[in-house]
Design a protein around this motif. Sequence first.
Motif, PDB file in Angstrom:
ATOM      1  N   VAL A 199       0.838  -1.211   0.000  1.00  0.00           N
ATOM      2  CA  VAL A 199       0.000   0.000   0.000  1.00  0.00           C
ATOM      3  C   VAL A 199       0.867   1.254   0.000  1.00  0.00           C
ATOM      4  CG1 VAL A 199      -1.632   1.336   1.378  1.00  0.00           C
ATOM      5  CG2 VAL A 199      -1.985  -1.121   1.065  1.00  0.00           C
ATOM      6  N   LEU A 200       1.898   1.293   0.842  1.00  0.00           N
ATOM      7  CA  LEU A 200       2.759   2.473   0.936  1.00  0.00           C
ATOM      8  C   LEU A 200       3.496   2.725  -0.379  1.00  0.00           C
ATOM      9  CD1 LEU A 200       4.233   2.022   4.521  1.00  0.00           C
ATOM     10  CD2 LEU A 200       2.549   3.714   3.772  1.00  0.00           C
ATOM     11  N   LYS A 201       4.031   1.670  -0.981  1.00  0.00           N
ATOM     12  CA  LYS A 201       4.769   1.842  -2.226  1.00  0.00           C
ATOM     13  C   LYS A 201       3.850   2.227  -3.376  1.00  0.00           C
ATOM     14  CE  LYS A 201       8.975  -0.807  -1.399  1.00  0.00           C
ATOM     15  NZ  LYS A 201       9.822   0.368  -1.723  1.00  0.00           N
ATOM     16  N   SER A 202       2.617   1.686  -3.356  1.00  0.00           N
ATOM     17  CA  SER A 202       1.653   2.067  -4.397  1.00  0.00           C
ATOM     18  C   SER A 202       1.289   3.544  -4.282  1.00  0.00           C
ATOM     19  CB  SER A 202       0.395   1.199  -4.288  1.00  0.00           C
ATOM     20  OG  SER A 202       0.700  -0.160  -4.488  1.00  0.00           O
ATOM     21  N   GLU A 203       1.070   4.016  -3.031  1.00  0.00           N
ATOM     22  CA  GLU A 203       0.779   5.439  -2.836  1.00  0.00           C
ATOM     23  C   GLU A 203       1.948   6.305  -3.284  1.00  0.00           C
ATOM     24  OE1 GLU A 203      -0.135   5.737   1.265  1.00  0.00           O
ATOM     25  OE2 GLU A 203      -2.215   5.025   1.051  1.00  0.00           O
ATOM     26  N   LEU A 204       3.174   5.851  -2.961  1.00  0.00           N
ATOM     27  CA  LEU A 204       4.353   6.612  -3.368  1.00  0.00           C
ATOM     28  C   LEU A 204       4.483   6.659  -4.883  1.00  0.00           C
ATOM     29  CD1 LEU A 204       6.939   8.121  -2.670  1.00  0.00           C
ATOM     30  CD2 LEU A 204       8.090   5.892  -2.457  1.00  0.00           C
ATOM     31  N   ALA A 205       4.215   5.538  -5.557  1.00  0.00           N
ATOM     32  CA  ALA A 205       4.290   5.506  -7.019  1.00  0.00           C
ATOM     33  C   ALA A 205       3.268   6.449  -7.634  1.00  0.00           C
ATOM     34  CB  ALA A 205       4.076   4.080  -7.519  1.00  0.00           C
ATOM     35  N   GLY A 206       2.073   6.508  -7.026  1.00  0.00           N
ATOM     36  CA  GLY A 206       1.055   7.421  -7.538  1.00  0.00           C
ATOM     37  C   GLY A 206       1.476   8.874  -7.412  1.00  0.00           C
ATOM     38  N   LYS A 207       2.141   9.218  -6.315  1.00  0.00           N
ATOM     39  CA  LYS A 207       2.588  10.598  -6.127  1.00  0.00           C
ATOM     40  C   LYS A 207       3.741  10.954  -7.072  1.00  0.00           C
ATOM     41  CE  LYS A 207       1.241  10.694  -1.249  1.00  0.00           C
ATOM     42  NZ  LYS A 207       1.724  10.803   0.149  1.00  0.00           N
ATOM     43  N   LEU A 208       4.570   9.949  -7.405  1.00  0.00           N
ATOM     44  CA  LEU A 208       5.732  10.202  -8.262  1.00  0.00           C
ATOM     45  C   LEU A 208       5.430  10.055  -9.746  1.00  0.00           C
ATOM     46  CD1 LEU A 208       8.466   8.273  -6.216  1.00  0.00           C
ATOM     47  CD2 LEU A 208       8.155  10.757  -6.358  1.00  0.00           C
ATOM     48  N   GLU A 210       3.821  11.761 -11.944  1.00  0.00           N
ATOM     49  CA  GLU A 210       4.006  12.955 -12.768  1.00  0.00           C
ATOM     50  C   GLU A 210       5.356  13.612 -12.528  1.00  0.00           C
ATOM     51  OE1 GLU A 210       0.765  15.571 -12.154  1.00  0.00           O
ATOM     52  OE2 GLU A 210      -0.760  14.166 -12.914  1.00  0.00           O
ATOM     53  N   LYS A 211       5.815  13.656 -11.292  1.00  0.00           N
ATOM     54  CA  LYS A 211       7.064  14.352 -10.987  1.00  0.00           C
ATOM     55  C   LYS A 211       8.297  13.548 -11.398  1.00  0.00           C
ATOM     56  CE  LYS A 211       5.030  16.691  -6.968  1.00  0.00           C
ATOM     57  NZ  LYS A 211       5.130  16.909  -5.506  1.00  0.00           N
ATOM     58  N   ASN A 212       8.274  12.245 -11.142  1.00  0.00           N
ATOM     59  CA  ASN A 212       9.454  11.418 -11.416  1.00  0.00           C
ATOM     60  C   ASN A 212       8.982  10.057 -11.924  1.00  0.00           C
ATOM     61  OD1 ASN A 212      11.877  10.053 -11.455  1.00  0.00           O
ATOM     62  ND2 ASN A 212      12.566  10.821  -9.466  1.00  0.00           N
ATOM     63  N   PRO A 213       8.598   9.980 -13.219  1.00  0.00           N
ATOM     64  CA  PRO A 213       8.058   8.732 -13.766  1.00  0.00           C
ATOM     65  C   PRO A 213       9.010   7.546 -13.618  1.00  0.00           C
ATOM     66  CG  PRO A 213       7.668  10.553 -15.275  1.00  0.00           C
ATOM     67  CD  PRO A 213       8.605  11.063 -14.227  1.00  0.00           C
ATOM     68  N   GLN A 214      10.336   7.793 -13.758  1.00  0.00           N
ATOM     69  CA  GLN A 214      11.291   6.694 -13.654  1.00  0.00           C
ATOM     70  C   GLN A 214      11.285   6.088 -12.252  1.00  0.00           C
ATOM     71  OE1 GLN A 214      15.284   7.727 -14.770  1.00  0.00           O
ATOM     72  NE2 GLN A 214      16.078   5.667 -14.377  1.00  0.00           N
ATOM     73  N   ARG A 215      11.259   6.962 -11.242  1.00  0.00           N
ATOM     74  CA  ARG A 215      11.209   6.471  -9.864  1.00  0.00           C
ATOM     75  C   ARG A 215       9.874   5.762  -9.586  1.00  0.00           C
ATOM     76  NH1 ARG A 215      12.636   8.313  -4.664  1.00  0.00           N
ATOM     77  NH2 ARG A 215      12.076   6.569  -3.242  1.00  0.00           N
ATOM     78  N   ALA A 216       8.784   6.290 -10.150  1.00  0.00           N
ATOM     79  CA  ALA A 216       7.476   5.656  -9.990  1.00  0.00           C
ATOM     80  C   ALA A 216       7.462   4.244 -10.583  1.00  0.00           C
ATOM     81  CB  ALA A 216       6.388   6.504 -10.633  1.00  0.00           C
ATOM     82  N   ALA A 217       8.106   4.112 -11.755  1.00  0.00           N
ATOM     83  CA  ALA A 217       8.181   2.788 -12.383  1.00  0.00           C
ATOM     84  C   ALA A 217       8.976   1.809 -11.523  1.00  0.00           C
ATOM     85  CB  ALA A 217       8.804   2.903 -13.772  1.00  0.00           C
ATOM     86  N   GLU A 218      10.052   2.315 -10.903  1.00  0.00           N
ATOM     87  CA  GLU A 218      10.843   1.452 -10.022  1.00  0.00           C
ATOM     88  C   GLU A 218      10.004   0.981  -8.828  1.00  0.00           C
ATOM     89  OE1 GLU A 218      14.232   3.690  -8.917  1.00  0.00           O
ATOM     90  OE2 GLU A 218      15.187   3.611 -10.913  1.00  0.00           O
ATOM     91  N   GLU A 219       9.215   1.922  -8.295  1.00  0.00           N
ATOM     92  CA  GLU A 219       8.367   1.551  -7.170  1.00  0.00           C
ATOM     93  C   GLU A 219       7.318   0.506  -7.573  1.00  0.00           C
ATOM     94  OE1 GLU A 219       8.776   2.269  -4.110  1.00  0.00           O
ATOM     95  OE2 GLU A 219      10.388   3.745  -4.352  1.00  0.00           O
TER      96      GLU A 219
END
Length: 376
Positions: A199-208, A210-219
């Motif tokens: 849940v925490l990583k999914s929320e973090l990916a959602g926040k990232l 737009e700002k950092n798509p590469q980091r969101a993909a890693e999450e």
Amino acid sequence: MSGDITRAIRKPRFWELFPLIWLIWLIYPIQDFTAKPRPLPDTLLFWGSLVAFCGVYARTFMPDQPDDRWAYAGWAAALLMWLLGLHLYGPSSFSFLIYGASLIGWQRSQRVAILGAGVNLLLMLGMILSGRGQWGDLIFTLFVLVAAYGNHASYVSLAARRKLLQMQQEKEKLAADAERERIARDLHDLLGHTLSVIVLKSELAGKLAEKNPQRAAEEIREVERISREALQEVRLAVSGYRGSGLNAELARAKVALDAAGVKLSVTDSLPQLPSAVEASAAMLLREAVTNVVRHAHASEVTVSLTQTPRAYRLSIADNGVGGEAPEGTGLTGMRERLRAIGGVLERDGKNGTRLVALFPAEGKEQRAEGAAGVHA
């Protein structure tokens, strides 16, 4: 399964209904009463009271609902029938004193049984001494004590079996509750932390996103990895809940059959089985035992498991009623399960019921494990 066992055990067996056979001796009072014409009121009184007595007698000896109060009521009813018989047709009412002794014995107190039988014995002796009975009837006084004591012993034995059954049901319920608590605790320990991280990583990916798509993909990839690991852990945990093997199932079968009054005999030492074969063999044994307890009316079940170069042969035979009745969903499902792993199931309804299952000894292990996963 315990509910089915309970219903099967409480179903009256023919030997438990044996006391009803003794109602045949009512033929003597009936013969004496019908030997000559009677007034209508006497006829109605005789037949009405006789039917009522038979109802009380049958209810007293119902094996699934023993109740001391019915024994006292039956004893009193027998004394009333004896007095009525003396008035209506004479000495053959002697029979009801024997019936009364057998009825008063069907309760828990040995003292009350002997006391009630003693009263009936004195009444019988009084009839003989007063000339209303014959001296040859003295032999029947023995039946009074034998009937009272024998029925009391049978009642105590039945009460002990019912108490044992109740204790077994309570143990099964406690074991089932403990197992549910263990499963709930294991799943909580297994998935609680993992799902929180997902849940925490999914929320973090959602926040990232737009700002950092590469980091969101890693999450997201990390969420996928954690999810796969959790799925594997759940599969391993579930496989541990699928039973504890054929030996454990044999132990459970013995408990169930003992409670139903059926002897279990294992004729061979059990060879080591592949895991999928053992799971199928345990399920077949469970289904067979359930059918024996429900329908077979057997006194013995024999289990054997032998190994040949190409197969394992499991035989489960009982000495019950047998027959070729249509198979239920349980055996039909087992046929399909065995067919999926390359095995066969044979059924013979002559001289009881025999189930013979052939499991592949080699070359089918992976297929068997896959089939087990599909059926789970």
